[in-house]
Design an enzyme around this catalytic site. Sequence first.
Site, PDB file in Angstrom:
ATOM      1  N   HIS A 175       0.800  -1.221   0.000  1.00 37.18           N
ATOM      2  CA  HIS A 175       0.000   0.000   0.000  1.00 37.18           C
ATOM      3  C   HIS A 175       0.835   1.273   0.000  1.00 37.18           C
ATOM      4  O   HIS A 175       1.918   1.352   0.571  1.00 37.18           O
ATOM      5  CB  HIS A 175      -0.921   0.016   1.234  1.00 37.18           C
ATOM      6  CG  HIS A 175      -0.161   0.082   2.540  1.00 37.18           C
ATOM      7  ND1 HIS A 175       0.196   1.262   3.142  1.00 37.18           N
ATOM      8  CD2 HIS A 175       0.336  -0.906   3.324  1.00 37.18           C
ATOM      9  CE1 HIS A 175       0.862   1.024   4.251  1.00 37.18           C
ATOM     10  NE2 HIS A 175       0.966  -0.293   4.390  1.00 37.18           N
ATOM     11  N   HIS A 193      12.235   0.021 -12.835  1.00 46.06           N
ATOM     12  CA  HIS A 193      12.129  -1.397 -13.208  1.00 46.06           C
ATOM     13  C   HIS A 193      12.203  -2.223 -11.934  1.00 46.06           C
ATOM     14  O   HIS A 193      13.215  -2.226 -11.239  1.00 46.06           O
ATOM     15  CB  HIS A 193      13.268  -1.773 -14.156  1.00 46.06           C
ATOM     16  CG  HIS A 193      13.180  -3.167 -14.689  1.00 46.06           C
ATOM     17  ND1 HIS A 193      13.914  -3.587 -15.766  1.00 46.06           N
ATOM     18  CD2 HIS A 193      12.448  -4.249 -14.304  1.00 46.06           C
ATOM     19  CE1 HIS A 193      13.647  -4.859 -16.026  1.00 46.06           C
ATOM     20  NE2 HIS A 193      12.752  -5.285 -15.134  1.00 46.06           N
TER      21      HIS A 193
END
Length: 211
Positions: free
Chosen positions: A131, A140
């Site tokens: 979250h 990446h």
Amino acid sequence: MGRFVVGAGGHGKVVLSLLQACGVAVDAVLDDTPARWGETLLGVPVTGPTELLLGFDEPRAILAVGGNACRLSLARRFSRVYWETAIHPRAWVHESVRIAPGTVVFAGAILQPGTEIGAHCIVNTGALVDHDCRIGEGVHLAPGTCLAGGVTLGKGVFFGVRSAAIPGVSVGDWTVVGAGGVVVRDLPERVVAVGVPARPLRPLRADEAPE
């Protein structure tokens, strides 16, 4: 008009597989390596260089290039392209997650509530993002990356295979976290960090540093 994948390497193959799983047809793969022209990738022809994008009105494309700096450079170069976002049907993305254009989310990835993902990011196979994370453009996350809640990643950050970050830490722009590294405190920008806990090993070299 046309839909393209830019990049005919291994990452291009996975992006094509993602799009095929979504039922999305791709007209061609573009790559700047002449030796690849005339080949096919998962049944899609590799037709020529990236410059071909300039010959289409409102082309749609995804940058299937693993290198963060190269991917963002191409995005700037072809600013007229409509960069698509692609999410594998076997990824789980909460409805509150915000994902900017050009980002790909692969099979098995999980993006939890309140997270924001920048443009042209790669959330690779099985990556877990909890979250309220803030992930900058061009990041990446390699396969198996695990980010706990509230992590902030700057532009162009790379997290290697099975790397992780504990809740609330920040990683500066363009920093590389090596495979299996665990970030337990904030990391500065433009360093290579390795180990458990991950510590800066060295600054990025001139040939590695973008921009």
